[in-house]
Design an enzyme around this catalytic site. Structure first.
Site, short mmCIF file in Angstrom:
data_model
loop_
_atom_site.label_atom_id
_atom_site.label_comp_id
_atom_site.label_asym_id
_atom_site.label_seq_id
_atom_site.Cartn_x
_atom_site.Cartn_y
_atom_site.Cartn_z
N ASP A 127 -16.51 -17.48 -1.68
CA ASP A 127 -15.39 -17.88 -2.54
C ASP A 127 -15.18 -19.40 -2.54
O ASP A 127 -14.35 -19.91 -3.29
CB ASP A 127 -14.09 -17.15 -2.14
CG ASP A 127 -13.77 -17.22 -0.66
OD1 ASP A 127 -14.70 -17.41 0.14
OD2 ASP A 127 -12.59 -17.10 -0.29
N HIS A 128 -15.94 -20.13 -1.74
CA HIS A 128 -15.82 -21.59 -1.69
C HIS A 128 -17.07 -22.31 -2.18
O HIS A 128 -17.10 -23.53 -2.20
CB HIS A 128 -15.51 -22.04 -0.25
CG HIS A 128 -14.20 -21.48 0.24
ND1 HIS A 128 -13.04 -22.20 0.27
CD2 HIS A 128 -13.88 -20.23 0.66
CE1 HIS A 128 -12.05 -21.43 0.71
NE2 HIS A 128 -12.55 -20.22 0.94
ZN LIG Z 1 -13.86 -18.53 4.56
#
Ligand SMILES: [Zn+2]
Length: 309
Positions: A67-68
């Site tokens: 998610d990053h």
């Molecule tokens: Zn994380």
């Protein structure tokens, strides 16, 4: 004054929802346009906000959970597709260099973009920018993670009435600023006599992490703090176990660190109502509070007006 604002691309942790894209944030700060933690779908979110690949000067990744960083392949390929003419700096935890190499070359494309890659090797590493200093601090998460902060150097603000009293105007003001003093008819006027200190502004970006010294080091006196609040206090034990913060903890950090504007984000999909994050944070923090929403913009607050005697 130059533009200083945060553009929110996405606010979901772990998995996107119907209303929230994976993480992603752009900071416009003078001549820097920094993309933080581009999750999946960031390239298309950029399109909605009007930030182009050519605008980007720098990419900062806190850690290599999907998610990053799953937006890196698309964003990096877009730099080449758009023939971005300037180098784009890239920072990420050095221990994740293999992940970065794979994401960078995730599929076939004609690579023309110039990436200036400087991995973060150690807690406290500093990178000099034209507009100040970018500093990385180690955070507490199951994999190597660094948060970032941007520090503008302290300066001073000239006081027009004092300049006028000495009859200083035009190019003499610049000379006084550069030299720190000006000799006028046998009398030396110092910069301190005609100005007041102007503390540099600070931006901090904290995710993902449990509470640790790095969180406080990054948040200290931030004008704008963007911080993960994946969970609510009802899940505090789970948050601690998996290396995340609750809204209450994030707000306490902000209150103890003298933060002016607090942006909570990186929400777990288990909570349907974002107002719950605000309610919890409000119990600890009475400054400006923003519960981040996708495709919104948050201004860095105007400078504190220094008191003048
Ligand atoms: Zn994380």
């Amino acid at each position: 004054m130059s533009m200083r604002e945060l553009v929110v691309l996405g606010t979901a942790s772990q998995a996107p929802t119907r209303l929230r894209n994976h993480n992603g944030y752009v900071l416009r700060w003078d001549d820097e346009v920094i993309l933080f933690d581009p999750g999946e779908g960031s390239q298309r979110q950029l399109l909605h906000t009007g930030v182009t690949a050519t605008d980007l000067t720098r990419i900062c990744v806190t850690h290599f959970h999907g998610d990053h960083c799953l937006g890196l392949p698309g964003t990096i390929q877009r730099l080449s597709l758009d023939r971005v003419p300037h180098p784009v700096a890239v920072h990420f935890p050095a221990g994740g260099a293999d992940y970065f190499a794979r994401l960078r070359h995730a599929s076939s494309f004609h690579e023309t973009a110039d990436l200036a890659v400087t991995p973060i090797e150690a807690d406290g590493q500093r990178i000099a920018l034209r507009c100040g200093t970018l500093e990385a601090r180690r955070l507490r998460h199951p994999i190597e993670t660094y948060g970032y902060r941007l520090l503008e150097p302290d300066g001073c603000r000239m006081l027009p009435e004092k300049l006028a009293a000495y009859g200083i105007a035009g190019p003499a003001v610049g000379e006084l600023l550069r030299a720190g003093h000006l000799d006028l008819d046998g009398r030396r006027v110092t910069r301190e006599e005609v100005s007041t200190p102007r503390p540099g502004q600070r931006f901090a970006f904290v995710m993902d992490t449990g509470l640790c010294d790095g969180v406080y080091a990054l948040a200290e006196h931030a004008d704008l703090l963007v911080i993960e609040s994946t969970f609510l206090e009802s899940e505090a034990a789970l948050a601690a176990e998996v290396g995340h913060l609750t809204a209450g903890q994030a707000a306490q950090v902000a209150a103890e660190s003298g933060v002016r504007r607090l942006v909570l984000t990186h929400f777990s999909q288990r909570y349907a109502d974002p107002a719950r994050f605000a309610d919890e944070a409000r119990r600890h923090f009475d400054g400006d509070l923003v519960i981040a929403e996708d495709l919104t913009t948050v201004q860095v607050p105007p400078r504190r007006v220094p008191s003048v005697e």
